[in-house]
Design a protein around this motif. Structure first.
Motif, PDB file in Angstrom:
ATOM      1  N   GLU A   1       0.683  -1.121   0.050  1.00  0.00           N
ATOM      2  CA  GLU A   1      -0.027   0.069   0.085  1.00  0.00           C
ATOM      3  C   GLU A   1       0.972   1.320  -0.007  1.00  0.00           C
ATOM      4  OE1 GLU A   1      -2.594  -0.591   3.247  1.00  0.00           O
ATOM      5  OE2 GLU A   1      -4.019  -1.573   2.217  1.00  0.00           O
ATOM      6  N   GLY A   2       2.017   1.506   0.408  1.00  0.00           N
ATOM      7  CA  GLY A   2       2.629   2.286   0.849  1.00  0.00           C
ATOM      8  C   GLY A   2       3.804   2.546   1.698  1.00  0.00           C
ATOM      9  N   ILE A   3       4.625   3.278   1.907  1.00  0.00           N
ATOM     10  CA  ILE A   3       5.635   3.602   2.834  1.00  0.00           C
ATOM     11  C   ILE A   3       4.874   4.474   4.119  1.00  0.00           C
ATOM     12  CG2 ILE A   3       7.918   4.478   3.306  1.00  0.00           C
ATOM     13  CD1 ILE A   3       8.663   3.930   0.457  1.00  0.00           C
ATOM     14  N   LEU A   4       5.298   4.041   5.319  1.00  0.00           N
ATOM     15  CA  LEU A   4       4.868   4.858   6.498  1.00  0.00           C
ATOM     16  C   LEU A   4       6.421   5.298   6.908  1.00  0.00           C
ATOM     17  CD1 LEU A   4       2.522   2.331   8.114  1.00  0.00           C
ATOM     18  CD2 LEU A   4       1.903   4.269   6.622  1.00  0.00           C
ATOM     19  N   ARG A   5       6.467   6.752   6.676  1.00  0.00           N
ATOM     20  CA  ARG A   5       7.886   7.307   6.968  1.00  0.00           C
ATOM     21  C   ARG A   5       8.078   7.334   8.457  1.00  0.00           C
ATOM     22  NH1 ARG A   5       8.962  12.471   4.483  1.00  0.00           N
ATOM     23  NH2 ARG A   5       6.695  13.040   5.385  1.00  0.00           N
ATOM     24  N   ASP A   6       9.480   7.125   8.953  1.00  0.00           N
ATOM     25  CA  ASP A   6       9.864   7.310  10.334  1.00  0.00           C
ATOM     26  C   ASP A   6       8.734   6.493  11.326  1.00  0.00           C
ATOM     27  OD1 ASP A   6      12.167   8.256   9.594  1.00  0.00           O
ATOM     28  OD2 ASP A   6      11.765  10.271  10.506  1.00  0.00           O
ATOM     29  N   TYR A   7       8.056   5.562  10.909  1.00  0.00           N
ATOM     30  CA  TYR A   7       6.984   4.938  11.417  1.00  0.00           C
ATOM     31  C   TYR A   7       7.463   4.039  12.814  1.00  0.00           C
ATOM     32  CZ  TYR A   7       2.314   2.551  12.248  1.00  0.00           C
ATOM     33  OH  TYR A   7       1.337   2.279  12.590  1.00  0.00           O
ATOM     34  N   ALA A   8       8.699   3.572  12.775  1.00  0.00           N
ATOM     35  CA  ALA A   8       9.270   2.754  13.986  1.00  0.00           C
ATOM     36  C   ALA A   8      10.594   3.397  14.334  1.00  0.00           C
ATOM     37  CB  ALA A   8       9.283   1.245  13.769  1.00  0.00           C
ATOM     38  N   PHE A   9      11.151   3.111  15.852  1.00  0.00           N
ATOM     39  CA  PHE A   9      12.274   3.603  16.443  1.00  0.00           C
ATOM     40  C   PHE A   9      12.859   2.575  16.793  1.00  0.00           C
ATOM     41  CE2 PHE A   9      15.020   5.551  19.287  1.00  0.00           C
ATOM     42  CZ  PHE A   9      15.599   6.601  18.609  1.00  0.00           C
ATOM     43  N   ALA A  10      14.124   2.071  16.572  1.00  0.00           N
ATOM     44  CA  ALA A  10      14.931   1.009  17.057  1.00  0.00           C
ATOM     45  C   ALA A  10      16.334   1.059  16.715  1.00  0.00           C
ATOM     46  CB  ALA A  10      14.476  -0.414  16.202  1.00  0.00           C
ATOM     47  N   ARG A  11      17.041   0.645  17.737  1.00  0.00           N
ATOM     48  CA  ARG A  11      18.540   0.757  17.790  1.00  0.00           C
ATOM     49  C   ARG A  11      19.130   2.319  17.382  1.00  0.00           C
ATOM     50  NH1 ARG A  11      16.826  -3.348  15.520  1.00  0.00           N
ATOM     51  NH2 ARG A  11      17.223  -5.508  16.004  1.00  0.00           N
TER      52      ARG A  11
ATOM     53  N   ILE B   1       6.864  -0.426   5.129  1.00  0.00           N
ATOM     54  CA  ILE B   1       5.991  -0.627   4.176  1.00  0.00           C
ATOM     55  C   ILE B   1       5.003  -1.318   4.359  1.00  0.00           C
ATOM     56  CG2 ILE B   1       5.601  -1.303   1.573  1.00  0.00           C
ATOM     57  CD1 ILE B   1       8.621  -1.208   1.288  1.00  0.00           C
ATOM     58  N   MET B   2       3.628  -0.626   4.401  1.00  0.00           N
ATOM     59  CA  MET B   2       2.178  -1.367   4.769  1.00  0.00           C
ATOM     60  C   MET B   2       1.816  -2.355   3.678  1.00  0.00           C
ATOM     61  SD  MET B   2      -0.145  -2.125   6.659  1.00  0.00           S
ATOM     62  CE  MET B   2      -0.387  -0.820   8.235  1.00  0.00           C
ATOM     63  N   HIS B   3       1.492  -3.484   3.882  1.00  0.00           N
ATOM     64  CA  HIS B   3       1.067  -4.375   2.915  1.00  0.00           C
ATOM     65  C   HIS B   3      -0.419  -4.908   3.811  1.00  0.00           C
ATOM     66  CE1 HIS B   3       5.292  -4.738   2.446  1.00  0.00           C
ATOM     67  NE2 HIS B   3       4.845  -5.053   1.241  1.00  0.00           N
ATOM     68  N   SER B   4      -1.279  -5.166   2.919  1.00  0.00           N
ATOM     69  CA  SER B   4      -2.496  -5.779   3.492  1.00  0.00           C
ATOM     70  C   SER B   4      -3.201  -6.694   2.691  1.00  0.00           C
ATOM     71  CB  SER B   4      -3.713  -4.367   3.673  1.00  0.00           C
ATOM     72  OG  SER B   4      -3.931  -4.216   2.296  1.00  0.00           O
ATOM     73  N   LEU B   5      -4.141  -7.688   3.331  1.00  0.00           N
ATOM     74  CA  LEU B   5      -4.858  -8.637   2.814  1.00  0.00           C
ATOM     75  C   LEU B   5      -6.334  -8.307   3.359  1.00  0.00           C
ATOM     76  CD1 LEU B   5      -5.186 -11.170   0.939  1.00  0.00           C
ATOM     77  CD2 LEU B   5      -4.671 -12.569   3.078  1.00  0.00           C
ATOM     78  N   LEU B   6      -7.225  -8.310   2.564  1.00  0.00           N
ATOM     79  CA  LEU B   6      -8.689  -7.808   2.789  1.00  0.00           C
ATOM     80  C   LEU B   6      -9.524  -9.145   2.525  1.00  0.00           C
ATOM     81  CD1 LEU B   6      -9.403  -4.697   0.983  1.00  0.00           C
ATOM     82  CD2 LEU B   6      -8.487  -4.929   3.103  1.00  0.00           C
ATOM     83  N   LYS B   7     -10.430  -9.455   3.393  1.00  0.00           N
ATOM     84  CA  LYS B   7     -11.102 -10.820   3.455  1.00  0.00           C
ATOM     85  C   LYS B   7     -11.710 -11.032   2.149  1.00  0.00           C
ATOM     86  CE  LYS B   7     -14.451 -13.388   5.914  1.00  0.00           C
ATOM     87  NZ  LYS B   7     -15.224 -13.546   7.233  1.00  0.00           N
ATOM     88  N   LYS B   8     -12.187 -10.005   1.334  1.00  0.00           N
ATOM     89  CA  LYS B   8     -12.954 -10.129   0.010  1.00  0.00           C
ATOM     90  C   LYS B   8     -11.720 -10.640  -0.926  1.00  0.00           C
ATOM     91  CE  LYS B   8     -12.498  -5.226  -0.993  1.00  0.00           C
ATOM     92  NZ  LYS B   8     -13.619  -4.095  -1.156  1.00  0.00           N
ATOM     93  N   ASP B   9     -10.537 -10.150  -1.038  1.00  0.00           N
ATOM     94  CA  ASP B   9      -9.318 -10.374  -1.841  1.00  0.00           C
ATOM     95  C   ASP B   9      -9.165 -11.847  -1.581  1.00  0.00           C
ATOM     96  OD1 ASP B   9      -9.754  -8.215  -3.165  1.00  0.00           O
ATOM     97  OD2 ASP B   9      -8.021  -6.875  -1.666  1.00  0.00           O
TER      98      ASP B   9
END
Length: 183
Positions: free
Chosen positions: A154-164, A171-179
């Motif tokens: 679906e797209g990039i979530l910029r600076d979404y997490a913080f680690a180390r 990058i957000m990916h999704s699976l919908l029930k209808k698909d």
């Protein structure tokens, strides 16, 4: 979600509740630089922190906010990884997918097999409409895996997490029930 933990079987795997006896395996997974490279959290340092991971999995299930299975090979019953759901928004039927596997078990199709069992559980038993997967942009094997399972990028979530010490784009990916029903 059911009060009793839901064991799931595949041809080679038993997806089961993680318990105290699995603490060495949890430590091996969550202290591994290789396994945790794209995970978005700090490496655990000792068995007390492995107990904390176990407790967070158990509490998530007890509070009906998450479910995390231990991925055990049927022949040994030893945990080689974990997979499950978290960040459950029941009102809208949305949840996120997470998974990890020890390095020695990579490339053998175990994770594809495990996720192919929990995805139907999510849609059928948890009545989900959407399963999301947030993946580090450099984690090409994970991105290929979810794509193979029918997820769409679906797209990039910029600076979404913080680690180390660094902010990380995911990058957000999704699976919908209808698909999923179509595949």
């Amino acid at each position: 979600m059911k009060e009793e933990f839901p064991d799931l079987l595949t041809s080679r795997l038993l997806l089961r509740e993680i318990g105290e006896k699995d603490l060495p395996a949890l430590f091996a997974i969550f202290s591994s630089k290789h396994t945790m490279k794209y995970y978005g959290s700090e490496l655990i340092q000792n068995m007390e922190e492995a107990e904390g991971v176990l407790m967070s999995f158990q509490k998530g299930f007890e509070n009906q906010q998450a479910v995390r299975w231990g991925i055990a090979r049927k022949d040994t019953n030893e945990i080689i990884g974990t997979c499950g759901f978290h960040n459950w928004s029941k009102r809208v039927g949305r949840i996120e997918l997470g998974y990890d596997l020890i390095e020695e078990a990579e490339g053998k199709g175990y994770m594809s097999e495990a996720l192919s069992a929990i995805i139907p559980y999510g849609f059928d038993e948890l009545q989900l409409n959407r399963i999301g997967a947030l993946i580090h942009q450099d984690n090409s094997s994970s991105r290929k895996l979810v794509h193979k399972l029918g997820f769409q990028e679906e797209g990039i979530l910029r600076d979404y997490a913080f680690a180390r010490g660094n902010y990380i784009d995911l990058i957000m990916h999704s699976l919908l029930k209808k698909d999923w029903r179509k595949s």
